[in-house]
Design an enzyme around this catalytic site. Structure first.
Site, short mmCIF file in Angstrom:
data_model
loop_
_atom_site.label_atom_id
_atom_site.label_comp_id
_atom_site.label_asym_id
_atom_site.label_seq_id
_atom_site.Cartn_x
_atom_site.Cartn_y
_atom_site.Cartn_z
N LYS A 70 -1.77 -46.46 47.29
CA LYS A 70 -0.86 -46.10 46.75
C LYS A 70 0.53 -45.63 47.64
O LYS A 70 1.48 -46.08 47.21
CB LYS A 70 -1.29 -44.40 45.60
CG LYS A 70 -1.81 -44.36 44.82
CD LYS A 70 -2.18 -42.81 43.75
CE LYS A 70 -3.38 -43.59 43.32
NZ LYS A 70 -3.35 -42.03 42.05
N ASP A 106 0.95 -42.00 37.30
CA ASP A 106 1.00 -40.81 37.35
C ASP A 106 1.70 -39.45 37.02
O ASP A 106 1.39 -38.46 36.48
CB ASP A 106 -0.19 -39.77 38.85
CG ASP A 106 -1.10 -41.27 39.34
OD1 ASP A 106 -1.58 -40.75 38.12
OD2 ASP A 106 -1.14 -41.85 40.38
#
Ligand code: ATR
Length: 290
Positions: A70, A106
């Site tokens: 990520k 997220d």
């Protein structure tokens, strides 16, 4: 039915075999009648750059990116969304002219959970447990939504300090307070909102929680644990036993997925009934794992 016109998306990570994202996204396609298929891709460390340019060359509409890629993926993108830049992590790539643009759904998913569950953040005292990538996404939302004060409890205090400084620099407001793990008793507020972002308590090590003192849990009115397997973590159990409300990680998983799906299909809004049904499907799959 896959055809020559089907849009292709997928998720890159290592490991990837237990990812629930293929099930979730293909369910969204099935329910909305969208010609988009979604597949898992095992991308070993060191192969991420090739994987991103390969996905672009193959015409992929978008990708999800998961552990451990990520942060690194940010180097290989044509553009970065502002929130993703501040959070320092990207979990969703969207195809555009000349490359992929990176987003952090997220954070957006976490924000939507708060909204859908009717959890107020503004002017609230909060406890953030953990200071890694997931904590940073939650921290960004807590700051953006106007939390009054956020205590950051983490095993490594340096990481809690770094997270707090990054948020203060971005929002120009000093509301985050790093706290050593042993000093949790110094937190005196009650009716707090707590967000648990560490992997502690996750299947198969379900008998773990960062704090074991029941007095601590009495201070919590509402808690969110980002762990979704098991559906009730030990942390959530403690919160409920102390009389608080606890929400597990499944809604956040569903909403971050829904936000990514909507970025890839700007004309498709996922109805809450569709997202709830995806949740049922994922829960069945999780029960089959255990
Ligand atoms: P993620 O991107 O999922 O947040 P991460 O960036 O590696 O993953 O962060 C993991 C978080 O869980 C960190 O806050 C970590 O604490 P440290 O900063 O002290 O490493 C926390 N964590 C993981 N395992 C832990 C353990 N066994 N005990 C306490 N904290 C733990």
């Amino acid at each position: 039915m896959v055809s020559g016109k089907s849009k292709i998306c997928g998720v890159m990570g290592c490991p990837i075999e237990h990812s629930l994202s293929p099930l979730m996204h293909n369910f969204y396609s099935e329910r909305t009648g969208t010609d988009l298929i979604y597949a898992p891709f095992l991308v070993e460390p060191g192969r991420l750059k090739d994987a991103v340019s390969g996905a672009y060359a193959l015409g992929f509409v978008g990708m999800n990116v998961t552990v451990p890629h990520k942060q690194e993926v940010m180097k290989y993108l044509a553009e970065l969304d502002e929130a993703a830049k501040t959070i320092g992590a990207v979990n969703t790539l969207v195809r555009m002219e000349g490359g992929f643009k990176g987003y952090n759904t997220d954070a957006a998913g976490f924000k939507r959970v708060m909204k859908e569950s009717g959890i107020p953040v503004k002017d609230r005292s909060c406890i953030l447990i953990g200071a890694g990538g997931a904590a940073m996404a939650a921290a960004f939302v807590l700051a953006e939504e106007g939390a009054e004060k956020v205590y950051v409890l983490n095993r490594s205090i340096d990481k809690a300090r770094r997270l707090s400084q990054a948020i203060h620099a971005h929002f120009n407001r000093s509301c985050f307070i790093p706290v050593e793990l042993d000093a949790y008793r110094d937190i005196q507020e009650t009716s707090m909102l707590a967000v648990q972002t560490t992997s502690l308590g996750m299947h198969p090590d379900t008998e773990h929680a960062l704090l074991e003192d029941s007095a601590f849990y009495k201070r919590i009115q509402t808690a969110i644990d980002i762990v979704y397997n098991p559906s009730e973590t030990k942390f959530m159990r403690y919160v409920r036993q102390a009389g608080g409300r606890a929400i597990g990680g499944l809604p956040m998983l569903l909403y971050q997925g829904a936000m990514a799906y909507e970025l890839w299909n700007p004309n498709t809004a996922l109805a809450s009934g569709v997202i709830e049904d995806a949740g049922k499907r994922l829960r069945e799959r999780l029960e089959a794992f255990v």
